[in-house]
Structure formats: C-alpha cells, structure tokens
Design an enzyme around this catalytic site. Structure first.
Site, PDB file in Angstrom:
ATOM      1  N   LYS A   1     -36.948 -31.032 -16.460  1.00  0.00           N
ATOM      2  CA  LYS A   1     -36.895 -30.227 -17.683  1.00  0.00           C
ATOM      3  C   LYS A   1     -36.400 -30.980 -18.912  1.00  0.00           C
ATOM      4  CE  LYS A   1     -36.332 -25.643 -15.748  1.00  0.00           C
ATOM      5  NZ  LYS A   1     -35.384 -24.546 -15.567  1.00  0.00           N
TER       6      LYS A   1
ATOM      7  N   GLY B   1     -29.364 -38.794  -9.671  1.00  0.00           N
ATOM      8  CA  GLY B   1     -29.464 -38.551  -8.232  1.00  0.00           C
ATOM      9  C   GLY B   1     -30.868 -38.756  -7.687  1.00  0.00           C
TER      10      GLY B   1
ATOM     11  N   GLY C   1     -24.264 -37.221 -14.138  1.00  0.00           N
ATOM     12  CA  GLY C   1     -23.905 -36.634 -15.429  1.00  0.00           C
ATOM     13  C   GLY C   1     -23.234 -37.635 -16.361  1.00  0.00           C
TER      14      GLY C   1
HETATM   15  P1  ADP Z   1     -32.381 -37.227 -11.878  1.00  0.00           P
HETATM   16  O1  ADP Z   1     -31.668 -36.537 -10.749  1.00  0.00           O
HETATM   17  O2  ADP Z   1     -32.766 -38.624 -11.511  1.00  0.00           O
HETATM   18  O3  ADP Z   1     -31.635 -37.131 -13.186  1.00  0.00           O
HETATM   19  P2  ADP Z   1     -33.997 -34.891 -12.386  1.00  0.00           P
HETATM   20  O4  ADP Z   1     -33.096 -34.087 -11.519  1.00  0.00           O
HETATM   21  O5  ADP Z   1     -33.975 -34.619 -13.835  1.00  0.00           O
HETATM   22  O6  ADP Z   1     -33.779 -36.457 -12.098  1.00  0.00           O
HETATM   23  O7  ADP Z   1     -35.514 -34.647 -11.944  1.00  0.00           O
HETATM   24  C1  ADP Z   1     -36.004 -34.878 -10.647  1.00  0.00           C
HETATM   25  C2  ADP Z   1     -36.952 -33.808 -10.222  1.00  0.00           C
HETATM   26  O8  ADP Z   1     -38.025 -33.634 -11.133  1.00  0.00           O
HETATM   27  C3  ADP Z   1     -37.585 -34.176  -8.903  1.00  0.00           C
HETATM   28  O9  ADP Z   1     -37.160 -33.256  -7.915  1.00  0.00           O
HETATM   29  C4  ADP Z   1     -39.084 -34.071  -9.156  1.00  0.00           C
HETATM   30  O10 ADP Z   1     -39.789 -33.453  -8.100  1.00  0.00           O
HETATM   31  C5  ADP Z   1     -39.159 -33.216 -10.406  1.00  0.00           C
HETATM   32  N1  ADP Z   1     -40.399 -33.456 -11.146  1.00  0.00           N
HETATM   33  C6  ADP Z   1     -40.898 -34.638 -11.514  1.00  0.00           C
HETATM   34  N2  ADP Z   1     -42.099 -34.493 -12.104  1.00  0.00           N
HETATM   35  C7  ADP Z   1     -42.369 -33.172 -12.117  1.00  0.00           C
HETATM   36  C8  ADP Z   1     -43.475 -32.385 -12.583  1.00  0.00           C
HETATM   37  N3  ADP Z   1     -44.537 -32.945 -13.163  1.00  0.00           N
HETATM   38  N4  ADP Z   1     -43.409 -31.055 -12.412  1.00  0.00           N
HETATM   39  C9  ADP Z   1     -42.339 -30.496 -11.804  1.00  0.00           C
HETATM   40  N5  ADP Z   1     -41.269 -31.173 -11.362  1.00  0.00           N
HETATM   41  C10 ADP Z   1     -41.277 -32.500 -11.498  1.00  0.00           C
HETATM   42 MG    MG Z   2     -31.559 -34.495 -10.160  1.00  0.00          MG
END
Ligand code: ADP
Ligand code: MG
Length: 390
Positions: free
Chosen positions: A193, A344, A367
């Site tokens: 998001k 993560g 975070g």
């Molecule tokens: P991080 O933990 O590295 O900060 P996020 O938690 O923000 O990353 O995002 C990771 C999640 O985003 C993953 O579970 C992945 O499946 C999801 N994601 C990636 N691309 C899409 C997409 N096009 N539509 C929906 N979800 C997505």
């Molecule tokens: Mg995450």
C-alpha cells in the site's frame, strides 16, 4: 552521527544494562529462529570480556502492558542464549526494585513490555531502570524509532548512555547510503500500500535520482498515469499524491511499468499472463511487473551508485508473481552500487532468491528502517546524541 559508543566506555566491574532486540519467533516453548540472538553475542561478549555485570533487556511480542503472560516470557530466550554463550543466563522476573548480579555474570530481565509505562516512556519507570545500572547500552535498532522507557527514557537518566556495536553499524551503513550517496541513487519501493509508505515515497522522491515503484504501490501510480488497473489493489484516494510526485520537476524520475503480470485471483493455482500496461482487463489484478519492465529496471540498477530497497515488486510469495522481484533481487546483487535493503517481506524475498549475502547492507529494522528513510531522527538515537553533547 555523534553518539557515545560502547567501545569507548570502561565497563570493568560496572553494571552494564544492554537493550537488545531478542524478539524472536517461538514454537512449542522454544526458540524457532535464533538469528537475532546470535547477532547480539559480540555485544554481550564485549561486556563480559571486561568483566562487567551484564543486565540484558528486551521485549518479546505484544503482551498487554502491566500483566505477566507466560506466552510472552523470555524464559526460552534465556535458555537458548545461555547455550550459545556457554554460560548460564539467569532470567529475572521481578527486576525493577533491584537485581543481584556480579561481575562476569549475565542476567536477562523478563519482557520489558510487562511493565506498565514502557510504551508511554513513563519517567518513573525509566528512572527505576536507570537506577539499576552504571552504563546503559542501546543496541536494538529495530526499536530505535520508538520512544519507550527501555529505549529512550532509561538512556536519559542512566549515569552513562551509549550506542552498542549493532546500532552503530546500522546507523553507519544507513548514513553512508543517505548522507552523501554515490550517484545516481536508485530507490525501489514496493509492497502492498501507498498509504503505509506515503511519507517514505515523498522524502525519497526528493532525494533520489530514480524511484522505482512496485507492488500495490505501483498500481496506484499506474492508475495515476491514466491506465485501467482492473481489480488490482490500489488506492484511489492517493492517485492525486502519485500524480504530484510524478510531476515534481525537481524530484526523482518515477518510471511507470510498460508491462505487467496479471491474473484473475491471487492464488497458487491461478494462471498468470503478461500484458502491456494499457491492456489490463476489468476482472484482472496486476500482481507483478512484466519481464520488459524488469529488464529496464535491472539496467537502471546496474548503472546505480547507491541502491535503497524496501518492498517486493510483486506477490513474490507465489512463484508465478515472483519473477519481477527475483529479477530485481539479482540486479541489486550484481550491481556495483552500495546497496541497502530492509523490511520484513523484503528480507524474506532476498532469502528466497538467495542474494542476502550479496547486498551491501541488510537492515534489521522494519519500521525503524522506513523512518530513517523518511529522514526522521530516531528518538532513541536522538537521546544518545543529546547525552553526547551534555
Ligand atoms: P516490507 O515488509 O518489505 O516493508 P510490505 O509489507 O510493504 O513490504 O509489502 C509486502 C507485501 O506486498 C507482500 O506480502 C506482497 O505479496 C504484497 N504485494 C506485492 N505486490 C503486490 C500487488 N501487486 N498486489 C497486492 N499485494 C502485493
Ligand atoms: Mg511487510
């Protein structure tokens, strides 16, 4: 970065209290993954080698504050740590009123989050902790963005407060990437998001040369570029912010994917298709960047001086939507750029594609990593800086 360091203190015979991140996954009452515990061993040994009386602090999970709850007890961690250190680590359950600890001994205080006032950085609680030590060492980067009693308040009142080696190496790597980075700087921000990363996107778009957006975040930018995103995860109310960032003349170039991987549902068995970005059908979801786009991004990463990465560019947990993230992971690993990655799910993706060892610096803080990228001074670090200047 002007913080007092643990390596500069004389610790012999002192009561040294160290705030660690021992928040590890547990399974059936035992430690399921000890990566975080192992990471703390050099810090603990540094204190033991000088014959300090060592008092360890950590949180574990999210218990209700003010209540003991066995499932959040650090007891399994104390046992496991003792085995790794080859020395007993005594768990102290009631520790706020005083701890019996001799030089050369290690004790682990029960979960700091059992104490009322931890989260609110309560002054009385912070002073109680500070009274238990001669030197306070902050070495938990992952909680440095929280001003809490065991990360911030205690550092304010302890006779001496300093940064431990893990915290120092995180801050040095991040400063190297962000303060005077080798250019061009390419950031990759993916994940689900925009709303959770809007401030990161805003500050990075001011600072970097190219900003690659991926995942659900890219979908909002694709919509902002005027394309139909079908059933994709995207945030209609943030399309305006995406447009603003793409237009900002002084800001980073934000490329829009030319091709995308789509499916009609997010599942292991869903067949995937590659489509030009302007041909997504109304019942489809964009779940990854397409191969042409991934190639183009890989070229940008090969030419980068510095790379900052947070967030997978697709639903990489499912293989048919992982190609983009895999290509990016290899491009970052192959690049001569100084690369840092954090988050993560990002770390899980690095592991999945076997490139963790080829990233210049992998940050342990989710975070805290994001807040650092936002240009914020982490409260626990700010307190140590304040202690340095008097
Ligand atoms: P991080 O933990 O590295 O900060 P996020 O938690 O923000 O990353 O995002 C990771 C999640 O985003 C993953 O579970 C992945 O499946 C999801 N994601 C990636 N691309 C899409 C997409 N096009 N539509 C929906 N979800 C997505
Ligand atoms: Mg995450």
């Amino acid at each position: 970065m002007n913080v007092p360091r643990m390596s500069e203190q004389s610790l012999g015979g002192q009561r040294v209290m160290i705030r660690l991140d021992l928040n590890v996954p547990l399974k059936n009452g035992a430690v399921a993954s000890d990566t975080r515990i192992r990471a703390t061993l050099p810090t603990i040994r540094m204190a033991l080698e000088q014959n300090a009386a060592v008092i360890l602090l950590s949180h574990l999970g999210r218990p209700t504050e003010g209540e003991y709850d066995e499932q959040f007890s650090l007891r399994p961690v104390a046992l496991h740590l003792g085995e790794l250190l080859d020395a007993p680590v005594r768990l102290v359950t009631d520790w706020l009123d005083g701890i019996d600890v001799s030089p050369g001994e290690v004790v682990l205080c029960e979960n700091v989050r059992f104490n009322k006032g931890e989260k609110s950085n309560d002054e009385t609680l912070s002073r109680q902790m500070a009274d238990l030590c001669d030197v306070f060492v902050m070495d938990a980067f992952g909680t440095a963005h929280r001003a809490q009693a065991s990360t911030h308040g205690v550092a304010q009142y302890a006779p001496v407060a300093c940064a431990g080696p893990l915290l120092v190496s995180e801050l040095e790597a991040l400063n190297k990437a962000m303060a005077e980075p080798a250019r061009p700087v390419v950031a990759i921000v993916g994940g689900s998001k925009v709303s959770t990363k809007l401030t990161v996107l805003d500050s990075l778009s001011d600072m970097v040369d190219q900003l690659i957006v991926g995942g659900g975040i890219a979908n909002t930018f694709i919509a902002a570029a005027g394309h139909d995103v079908g059933e994709s995860l995207y945030e209609a109310d943030l399309v305006g912010d995406a447009k603003r960032m793409m237009l900002a003349s002084a800001g980073a170039e934000i490329p829009v994917p030319e091709d995308v991987v789509v499916a009609v549902e997010v599942s292991e068995s869903a067949p995937s298709q590659v489509r030009p970005v302007d041909q997504v059908e109304s019942d489809e979801l964009i779940l990854d960047i397409g191969p042409k786009t991934a190639e183009r991004y890989a070229e940008m990463l090969a030419a980068a001086g510095t790379i900052v990465w947070n967030g997978p560019v697709g639903v990489f947990e499912i293989d048919q939507f992982g190609g983009g993230t895999e290509r990016i992971a290899h491009a970052v690993a192959d690049s001569d750029a100084f690369s840092i990655a954090g988050g993560g799910d990002t770390l899980a993706a690095l592991d999945k594609y076997g490139v963790t060892d080829r990233i210049s610096y992998v940050s342990t803080g989710g975070g805290a990593f994001l807040e650092f990228l936002e240009g914020k001074t982490l409260p626990a670090v700010a307190m140590l800086e304040q202690r340095a200047t008097g």
